[in-house]
Design an enzyme around this catalytic site. Structure first.
Site, PDB file in Angstrom:
ATOM      1  N   GLY A 114      -8.091   8.678  -6.279  1.00 16.58           N
ATOM      2  CA  GLY A 114      -8.745   8.000  -7.401  1.00 16.58           C
ATOM      3  C   GLY A 114      -9.467   6.734  -6.992  1.00 16.58           C
ATOM      4  O   GLY A 114      -9.807   5.913  -7.844  1.00 16.58           O
TER       5      GLY A 114
ATOM      6  N   GLU B 254      -3.730   5.012 -11.760  1.00 13.77           N
ATOM      7  CA  GLU B 254      -3.481   6.401 -11.345  1.00 13.77           C
ATOM      8  C   GLU B 254      -1.992   6.613 -11.063  1.00 13.77           C
ATOM      9  O   GLU B 254      -1.391   7.587 -11.467  1.00 13.77           O
ATOM     10  CB  GLU B 254      -4.294   6.682 -10.090  1.00 13.77           C
ATOM     11  CG  GLU B 254      -3.991   8.028  -9.467  1.00 13.77           C
ATOM     12  CD  GLU B 254      -4.903   8.302  -8.292  1.00 13.77           C
ATOM     13  OE1 GLU B 254      -6.063   7.876  -8.331  1.00 13.77           O
ATOM     14  OE2 GLU B 254      -4.462   8.958  -7.337  1.00 13.77           O
TER      15      GLU B 254
ATOM     16  N   GLY C 241      -3.034   1.227  -5.849  1.00 14.64           N
ATOM     17  CA  GLY C 241      -3.108   2.459  -5.057  1.00 14.64           C
ATOM     18  C   GLY C 241      -1.814   2.730  -4.310  1.00 14.64           C
ATOM     19  O   GLY C 241      -0.771   2.138  -4.582  1.00 14.64           O
ATOM     20  N   ILE C 242      -1.931   3.623  -3.341  1.00 14.84           N
ATOM     21  CA  ILE C 242      -0.779   4.069  -2.560  1.00 14.84           C
ATOM     22  C   ILE C 242      -0.462   3.063  -1.455  1.00 14.84           C
ATOM     23  O   ILE C 242      -1.369   2.470  -0.889  1.00 14.84           O
ATOM     24  CB  ILE C 242      -1.128   5.444  -1.924  1.00 14.84           C
ATOM     25  CG1 ILE C 242      -1.141   6.519  -3.004  1.00 14.84           C
ATOM     26  CG2 ILE C 242      -0.201   5.811  -0.791  1.00 14.84           C
ATOM     27  CD1 ILE C 242      -1.491   7.901  -2.511  1.00 14.84           C
TER      28      ILE C 242
HETATM   29  N1  COA Z   1      -8.987   3.799  13.784  1.00 11.47           N
HETATM   30  C1  COA Z   1      -7.883   4.345  14.326  1.00 11.47           C
HETATM   31  N2  COA Z   1      -6.666   4.328  13.732  1.00 11.47           N
HETATM   32  C2  COA Z   1      -6.575   3.725  12.552  1.00 11.47           C
HETATM   33  C3  COA Z   1      -7.683   3.138  11.912  1.00 11.47           C
HETATM   34  C4  COA Z   1      -8.919   3.177  12.580  1.00 11.47           C
HETATM   35  N3  COA Z   1     -10.008   2.615  12.058  1.00 11.47           N
HETATM   36  N4  COA Z   1      -7.297   2.623  10.744  1.00 11.47           N
HETATM   37  C5  COA Z   1      -5.996   2.881  10.630  1.00 11.47           C
HETATM   38  N5  COA Z   1      -5.559   3.534  11.731  1.00 11.47           N
HETATM   39  C6  COA Z   1      -4.176   3.972  11.979  1.00 11.47           C
HETATM   40  C7  COA Z   1      -3.215   2.824  11.730  1.00 11.47           C
HETATM   41  O1  COA Z   1      -3.033   2.051  12.924  1.00 11.47           O
HETATM   42  C8  COA Z   1      -1.957   3.558  11.330  1.00 11.47           C
HETATM   43  O2  COA Z   1      -1.339   4.070  12.508  1.00 11.47           O
HETATM   44  P1  COA Z   1       0.263   3.974  12.701  1.00 11.47           P
HETATM   45  O3  COA Z   1       0.805   4.836  11.598  1.00 11.47           O
HETATM   46  O4  COA Z   1       0.447   4.500  14.064  1.00 11.47           O
HETATM   47  O5  COA Z   1       0.594   2.519  12.537  1.00 11.47           O
HETATM   48  C9  COA Z   1      -2.485   4.777  10.571  1.00 11.47           C
HETATM   49  O6  COA Z   1      -3.839   4.939  10.998  1.00 11.47           O
HETATM   50  C10 COA Z   1      -2.453   4.607   9.063  1.00 11.47           C
HETATM   51  O7  COA Z   1      -3.142   3.416   8.697  1.00 11.47           O
HETATM   52  P2  COA Z   1      -2.630   2.503   7.508  1.00 11.47           P
HETATM   53  O8  COA Z   1      -3.617   1.443   7.268  1.00 11.47           O
HETATM   54  O9  COA Z   1      -1.215   2.097   7.746  1.00 11.47           O
HETATM   55  O10 COA Z   1      -2.673   3.553   6.339  1.00 11.47           O
HETATM   56  P3  COA Z   1      -1.886   3.563   4.963  1.00 11.47           P
HETATM   57  O11 COA Z   1      -0.718   4.431   5.076  1.00 11.47           O
HETATM   58  O12 COA Z   1      -1.691   2.177   4.434  1.00 11.47           O
HETATM   59  O13 COA Z   1      -2.951   4.311   4.057  1.00 11.47           O
HETATM   60  C11 COA Z   1      -5.185   4.814   3.344  1.00 11.47           C
HETATM   61  C12 COA Z   1      -4.227   3.745   3.880  1.00 11.47           C
HETATM   62  C13 COA Z   1      -6.526   4.147   3.182  1.00 11.47           C
HETATM   63  C14 COA Z   1      -5.278   5.981   4.298  1.00 11.47           C
HETATM   64  C15 COA Z   1      -4.641   5.321   1.977  1.00 11.47           C
HETATM   65  O14 COA Z   1      -4.460   4.236   1.111  1.00 11.47           O
HETATM   66  C16 COA Z   1      -5.621   6.291   1.351  1.00 11.47           C
HETATM   67  O15 COA Z   1      -5.595   7.449   1.677  1.00 11.47           O
HETATM   68  N6  COA Z   1      -6.500   5.822   0.443  1.00 11.47           N
HETATM   69  C17 COA Z   1      -7.520   6.647  -0.169  1.00 11.47           C
HETATM   70  C18 COA Z   1      -7.184   7.110  -1.548  1.00 11.47           C
HETATM   71  C19 COA Z   1      -6.969   6.016  -2.513  1.00 11.47           C
HETATM   72  O16 COA Z   1      -7.297   4.855  -2.289  1.00 11.47           O
HETATM   73  N7  COA Z   1      -6.416   6.323  -3.639  1.00 11.47           N
HETATM   74  C20 COA Z   1      -6.207   5.302  -4.637  1.00 11.47           C
HETATM   75  C21 COA Z   1      -5.567   5.718  -5.839  1.00 11.47           C
HETATM   76  S1  COA Z   1      -3.850   6.200  -5.562  1.00 11.47           S
END
Ligand code: COA
Length: 434
Positions: free
Chosen positions: A337, A239, A216-217
């Site tokens: 995805g 993906e 994933g991303i």
């Molecule tokens: N409550 C409050 N804040 C939260 C939180 C929660 N439960 N969980 C995360 N955060 C905050 C983090 O602290 C972080 O803040 P910062 O930027 O100030 O450090 C921010 O939200 C982003 O969290 P992070 O875990 O770093 O996100 P990421 O950039 O690694 O992305 C997803 C993770 C899950 C959002 C991303 O992978 C996604 O959108 N996935 C869904 C789609 C997918 O899986 N596609 C797969 C095929 S490509």
């Protein structure tokens, strides 16, 4: 009949002129991620006063997202299929929308009237000797959008790599061409902190020789890949993928030799990374960019051996419900995805669906493993679909486990400073542990 060269020349125009063909009250779709054509988007935004009620939609944004700003209200309305940093705010403020559907459904929804597209703005390569242009690093959902839109406007960008697979369009399938050479946006990889490194190591322990990977991303996939240098014959059916895969290919770890489908090839719907990745895929027959109804179709995914789907999430509750896209009721990203691959891996007899996250958020202030979700939280992967949850503290295999067992396993991989509090909540729900 006109030659493709004549057709191309007759449809060449400027960005300013091309965007005047966009009607009012229509839906405009942008090429996904690094396929977004900056010169056309800039011209659209500059010309905003000409438009009324133009809906702009796309998946992952890699441009400026300027059209989401409040001053364009009435002219543009943003409807995201996956939110990113530049588009989140307008949805949060109620000025824009988010529309959920599985990424693999784009092909069908764009063609059957569920989500019709009027105009597409895309990036393409210059035409080849046979009169075909190519969509480069984003083919999966971008190609179906082009095939189904009423008007296709393309920025012809000689910096876009030409990729093998499904991403070809005939010159005659495009209505307006605008030549402009612009560098591709780079991104996708995050910084691998010690915490993410530990998550990567835990996930890598689940990857056997001959596995077919989906990544994933974000930073977690790269953290995993750095621990796979000693594996044999890994395959890629994903993906997307990023730079980390290139290193493993060059080391001879990724060979695709064990794959059932597309043996020896890396398959993806889009790519997001640095110039190194974009140069690697240019004219590379080992990389196939395919339509999303193939790449993300669970019934296709499950046909390769030992599918390991690796995705990130934001929060998991005691029942194993997974939120990967919202902060409470506020949309943060999108489903993309994720479930396509969780389900594809589940349908694969020896498949593994892994959802990973650091155990805490907000710089360690809150636990991401929670007894219940805050009100309005989206469930991205249901508790019935969930398989492995991984944090820096370990791996919880939730499949086949009761709700009580799940809560125990999840507390064991929560951050130690929150475990006592989580056990108290566990006891309120299930009584004291004997
Ligand atoms: N409550 C409050 N804040 C939260 C939180 C929660 N439960 N969980 C995360 N955060 C905050 C983090 O602290 C972080 O803040 P910062 O930027 O100030 O450090 C921010 O939200 C982003 O969290 P992070 O875990 O770093 O996100 P990421 O950039 O690694 O992305 C997803 C993770 C899950 C959002 C991303 O992978 C996604 O959108 N996935 C869904 C789609 C997918 O899986 N596609 C797969 C095929 S490509």
């Amino acid at each position: 009949m006109a030659s493709w060269q004549e057709i191309y020349r007759s449809r060449l125009t400027t960005a300013e002129e091309a965007v005047t063909h966009i009607p009012n009250n229509c839906r405009v779709f942008f090429g996904h991620a690094a396929n977004e054509p900056p010169v056309l988007v800039d011209a659209l935004v500059k010309n905003y006063q000409q438009y009324e009620n133009v809906e702009i939609c796309h998946w992952v944004p890699m441009g400026t997202g300027e059209y989401t700003h409040p001053e364009y209200a009435g002219h543009f309305h943003y409807n995201g299929l996956f939110l990113g940093g530049v588009t989140r705010q307008c949805v949060k403020e109620g000025r824009g929308d988010y529309t959920p559907f599985f990424y693999h459904q784009s092909t069908r929804f764009f063609s059957d009237g569920t989500f019709p597209i009027d105009v597409v703005l895309v990036s393409v390569t210059p035409p080849d000797k046979n009169g075909y242009v190519n969509l480069g690093v984003s083919v999966g959902g971008t190609l179906p959008a082009c095939k189904n839109a009423k008007i296709v406007i393309a920025q012809v960008n000689d910096q876009l790599p030409r990729t093998m697979g499904d991403g070809f369009l005939k010159v005659s399938e495009i209505d307006y061409f605008v030549e402009a050479s612009t560098p591709l946006p780079e991104g996708g990889a995050g910084v691998v902190t010690p915490e993410l490194d530990a998550i990567g190591k835990n996930i890598a322990s689940l990857v056997e020789d001959g596995s077919t990977l989906q990544l994933g991303i974000g930073a977690i996939p790269d953290a995993v890949l750095s621990y796979l240098g000693d594996r044999k014959d890994l395959g890629i059916h994903s993906e997307m993928f990023s730079d980390g895969v290139v290193d493993l290919y060059q080391k001879g770890v990724v060979t695709g030799a064990n794959k059932t489908l597309d043996k020896g090839k890396m398959v993806a719907a889009f790519l997001m990374g640095s110039k190194k990745l974009y140069d690697f895929v240019d004219d590379n027959p080992d990389v196939l960019m395919r339509r999303v109804d193939y790449v993300n179709n669970p019934a296709v995914i499950c046909q390769n051996p030992k599918v390991v789907a690796i995705n990130s999430c934001l929060q998991v509750d005691f029942n194993g419900q997974v939120n990967s896209e919202s902060m409470g009721a506020t949309q943060f990203s999108g489903i993309g995805g994720q479930l396509d691959y969780v389900r594809g891996a589940a349908m694969c007899p020896d498949g593994k669906a892994i959802l990973a996250m650091p155990s805490t958020a907000k710089h360690g202030e809150i636990s991401r493993i929670v007894p219940v979700f805050p009100e309005g939280t989206t469930v991205t992967t249901t508790r019935t679909d969930v398989h492995y949850i991984v944090t820096e503290y370990g791996i919880a295999n939730l499949r086949g486990k009761s709700l009580r067992q799940r809560a125990r396993l999840l507390i064991d991989i929560a951050h130690p400073k929150f475990r006592e509090q989580l056990w108290e909540e566990f006891e309120k729900r299930y009584g004291k542990e004997g």
